[in-house]
Design a protein around this motif. Structure first.
Motif, PDB file in Angstrom:
ATOM      1  N   GLU A 135       0.814  -1.211   0.000  1.00  0.00           N
ATOM      2  CA  GLU A 135       0.000   0.000   0.000  1.00  0.00           C
ATOM      3  C   GLU A 135       0.852   1.267   0.000  1.00  0.00           C
ATOM      4  O   GLU A 135       0.422   2.310  -0.458  1.00  0.00           O
ATOM      5  CB  GLU A 135      -0.926   0.020   1.214  1.00  0.00           C
ATOM      6  CG  GLU A 135      -1.980  -1.061   1.212  1.00  0.00           C
ATOM      7  CD  GLU A 135      -3.063  -0.819   0.167  1.00  0.00           C
ATOM      8  OE1 GLU A 135      -3.445   0.346  -0.012  1.00  0.00           O
ATOM      9  OE2 GLU A 135      -3.514  -1.798  -0.450  1.00  0.00           O
ATOM     10  N   ARG A 148      -2.757   8.405   1.003  1.00  0.00           N
ATOM     11  CA  ARG A 148      -3.011   7.136   1.683  1.00  0.00           C
ATOM     12  C   ARG A 148      -1.729   6.302   1.756  1.00  0.00           C
ATOM     13  O   ARG A 148      -1.396   5.725   2.796  1.00  0.00           O
ATOM     14  CB  ARG A 148      -4.112   6.382   0.925  1.00  0.00           C
ATOM     15  CG  ARG A 148      -4.550   5.083   1.545  1.00  0.00           C
ATOM     16  CD  ARG A 148      -5.660   4.450   0.700  1.00  0.00           C
ATOM     17  NE  ARG A 148      -5.683   3.019   0.819  1.00  0.00           N
ATOM     18  CZ  ARG A 148      -6.423   2.342   1.695  1.00  0.00           C
ATOM     19  NH1 ARG A 148      -7.199   3.004   2.508  1.00  0.00           N
ATOM     20  NH2 ARG A 148      -6.379   1.036   1.762  1.00  0.00           N
ATOM     21  N   LEU A 161       0.490   7.541   4.457  1.00  0.00           N
ATOM     22  CA  LEU A 161       0.050   7.102   5.790  1.00  0.00           C
ATOM     23  C   LEU A 161       0.491   5.661   6.052  1.00  0.00           C
ATOM     24  O   LEU A 161       0.952   5.333   7.148  1.00  0.00           O
ATOM     25  CB  LEU A 161      -1.473   7.211   5.916  1.00  0.00           C
ATOM     26  CG  LEU A 161      -2.040   8.628   5.948  1.00  0.00           C
ATOM     27  CD1 LEU A 161      -3.550   8.589   6.101  1.00  0.00           C
ATOM     28  CD2 LEU A 161      -1.428   9.425   7.091  1.00  0.00           C
ATOM     29  N   PHE A 162       0.367   4.808   5.039  1.00  0.00           N
ATOM     30  CA  PHE A 162       0.828   3.425   5.199  1.00  0.00           C
ATOM     31  C   PHE A 162       2.334   3.390   5.427  1.00  0.00           C
ATOM     32  O   PHE A 162       2.830   2.584   6.210  1.00  0.00           O
ATOM     33  CB  PHE A 162       0.442   2.576   3.986  1.00  0.00           C
ATOM     34  CG  PHE A 162      -0.916   1.970   4.106  1.00  0.00           C
ATOM     35  CD1 PHE A 162      -2.041   2.668   3.713  1.00  0.00           C
ATOM     36  CD2 PHE A 162      -1.074   0.704   4.647  1.00  0.00           C
ATOM     37  CE1 PHE A 162      -3.305   2.124   3.837  1.00  0.00           C
ATOM     38  CE2 PHE A 162      -2.345   0.147   4.776  1.00  0.00           C
ATOM     39  CZ  PHE A 162      -3.458   0.855   4.372  1.00  0.00           C
ATOM     40  N   GLY A 190       3.003   4.105   8.907  1.00  0.00           N
ATOM     41  CA  GLY A 190       2.728   2.907   9.687  1.00  0.00           C
ATOM     42  C   GLY A 190       3.888   1.935   9.641  1.00  0.00           C
ATOM     43  O   GLY A 190       4.267   1.334  10.647  1.00  0.00           O
TER      44      GLY A 190
END
Lengths: 277, 291
Positions: free
Chosen positions: B43, B261, B264-265, B268
């Protein structure tokens, strides 16, 4: 001079402990004081109204329960089988790296599991925001803790018992079923209770998997709001939702404490049985 | 003990079946967990491939709408909050563990441990709720706006205290009674026994407890999100509102798309790497990762 230092350290230790206990009494006291006014049968049995400010938490309790059931239905059989494999069958060179991975995964932040669950279950597998997605994400999060506690319970069973079973000509499967698993049952249950406690407390992993919808779920493919997500939403996004948030927090804490005290009791009984056996 | 479990029982068909079944389920678990890492990579690939890691550590700041993904301000906030929480929680947790082992009257020991276990079980969202409604207004009276790095540090410290206290107590309990009795026989004062014998012997256990606490603090999302104010900026003072990496994911995930997005992954992934490094360090020191 030496006497002096001794008294000083004693005072410091007492003071620090008093501070810690005091802070916690303050927190728990606040939750009970603000929450108890909300707590009655109607709060547990009604649907939320006015964005949760009024009404109750019935659909939220149902969603929480369903998410938990999905998580357990997946995590328990998988976890039990993995623990049995690790403790009874796996060769050491295979078990060791698996254990290292499990330890690492047990520490992965829950928001990262939330990202993973969103990408895999909601998007890639097309489940969307649903109780399925939330439950499966929680199952992945619970697995490491559950496996590690179950495996340590199994390995704590005295090897005498294994040899005894072997001497009686029992197959390993039979020994496992009739002797090892029953002997380790309290430890396994305790691990299970701990995992449930952690799952109930989880918020970050559920926001992007099971979602926010606070209606009564009609099926497992519906989005459902967990109790912890409800508390978060009420306190951050709903002005005037603090009272209901504290009420829900009290319900959640009571649930978790009940489960945790069962876990602690079982662990202690298990340890006692081990040491006196 | 050197003996092999593998040849003490008679093999049977049920055994072969069970071994295969549990083996394949264990393999499924391993695959599932490997998927966590794989999905994060997949991702975040969109942004990792175009420009690589460099974009996360350079640029004006975190402006997803204009393709600026500088993580430094949030990384600093995360590290400072974690470090601050540890600085508070370590001495306090260690002191209450020492209290339980060496200073407490007998009747107080068990209730104290129960309180700590109880606190370890309180959900982070409840800590956040309490911080938001009690702690933040208190800090705001002193120095507005209240929702700040300080609030995050205090709440995190409270959250990891039970971890520190329980692991330190376990480490202190493992100190051999022979060395404690020896020290007492040599006429050492209680302070001498505690500082000179017990603490040095329990050092490794206390250290891995501290690492475990650091992992918790790094990965905590809800409690920090609720009290820290969530402004993306490098913290200049304790009263500045800040946003940590975990909170950023929780706040922006609902509307992020495309490269945003993916970023953001990637953050993480960064969190996961930091936690894995700490876990590796703790494992290397032979510590157990469970309180």
């Amino acid at each position: 001079m030496r006497k002096h230092g001794d008294a000083l350290l004693t005072a410091a230790v007492w003071l620090a402990t008093a501070l810690v206990v005091g802070a916690f009494l303050w927190l728990l006291g606040d939750v009970v004081i603000h929450g108890i006014g909300k707590l009655d049968a109607a709060f547990l049995l009604d649907a939320p109204q006015n964005a949760g400010r009024d009404g109750g938490i019935a659909p939220i309790l149902v969603s929480t329960l369903l998410i938990l059931v999905v998580a357990l239905a997946v995590a328990v059989p998988l976890g039990l089988a993995t623990a049995v494999y690790l403790s009874e069958y796996a060769a050491a060179q295979l078990a060791k790296p698996l254990r290292v991975c499990l330890n690492m995964l047990a520490g992965v932040p829950s928001i990262v599991f939330g990202l993973f669950g969103n990408a895999l279950f909601c998007v890639a597998l097309g489940m969307g925001f649903s109780i399925w997605s939330g439950g499966l994400t929680l199952a992945c999060m619970m697995l490491p803790l559950f496996i590690v506690t179950t495996e340590s319970g199994l390995s704590a069973v005295s090897s005498e018992w294994r040899r005894g079973a072997a001497a009686l000509g029992l197959s390993r499967a039979a020994a496992l079923w009739h002797i090892l698993l029953p002997a380790a049952a309290p430890a396994i249950t305790a691990g299970l209770m701990l995992s449930i406690g952690r799952a109930l407390a989880e918020t970050a992993a559920l926001i992007f998997t099971s979602g926010y919808v606070d209606r009564m779920p009609e099926s497992l493919s519906d989005s459902g709001r967990a109790l912890s997500v409800h508390i978060y939403d009420l306190s951050m996004n709903v002005s005037g939702g603090d009272a209901a948030a504290y009420g829900s927090a009290l319900v959640l804490i009571v649930l978790i404490l009940a489960i945790n005290s069962v876990a602690v009791n079982l662990t202690e009984r298990f340890l006692q049985a081990r040491t006196t056996a | 003990m050197i003996w092999s479990r593998h040849n003490i029982s008679s093999p049977s068909r049920a055994d072969v079946l069970l071994a295969r079944l549990s083996g394949s389920l264990a393999f499924a678990v391993a695959v599932l967990l490997a998927l966590v890492l794989l999905m994060l990579f997949k991702e975040s690939w969109a942004v990792l491939a175009s420009g690589g890691w460099a974009r996360f550590f350079a640029g004006e700041g975190w402006f997803p709408s204009s393709g600026q993904y500088n993580l430094w301000p949030m990384l600093w906030a995360t590290l400072v909050a974690t470090l601050g929480a540890l600085l508070l929680a370590l001495p306090l947790g260690l002191a209450s563990a020492l209290f339980g082992r060496f200073y407490a009257p007998r009747w107080l020991v068990l209730p104290l441990r129960r309180v700590m276990m109880l606190l370890a079980g309180i959900p982070s969202v409840v800590y956040g709720l309490w911080g938001l409604t009690v702690l933040v207004p208190l800090i705001a009276q002193w120095e507005p706006p209240g929702a700040s790095l300080l609030a995050a540090i205090l709440i995190l410290a409270l959250m990891v205290l039970p971890t520190v206290a329980l692991t330190s107590e376990a480490a202190l309990a493992a100190v051999s009674s022979a060395s404690l009795q020896g020290a007492a026989a040599l006429g050492l004062s209680r302070k001498g026994i505690v500082l000179g014998v017990a603490l040095p012997e329990a050092r490794a256990g206390i250290f891995s407890g501290a690492l475990l606490a650091a992992m918790r603090a790094l990965g905590e999302t809800m409690a920090v999100l609720m009290v820290a104010g969530n402004v993306v900026q490098t913290p200049g003072s304790l009263f500045d509102p800040v946003r940590v990496l975990t909170a950023n994911i929780a706040l922006e995930m609902s509307y992020a798309a495309g490269e945003h997005r993916a970023a953001l992954f990637a953050s993480g992934l960064l969190l996961m790497l930091m936690v894995a490094a700490l876990a590796w360090l703790a494992g290397k020191r032979g510590g157990r990762l469970y309180a």
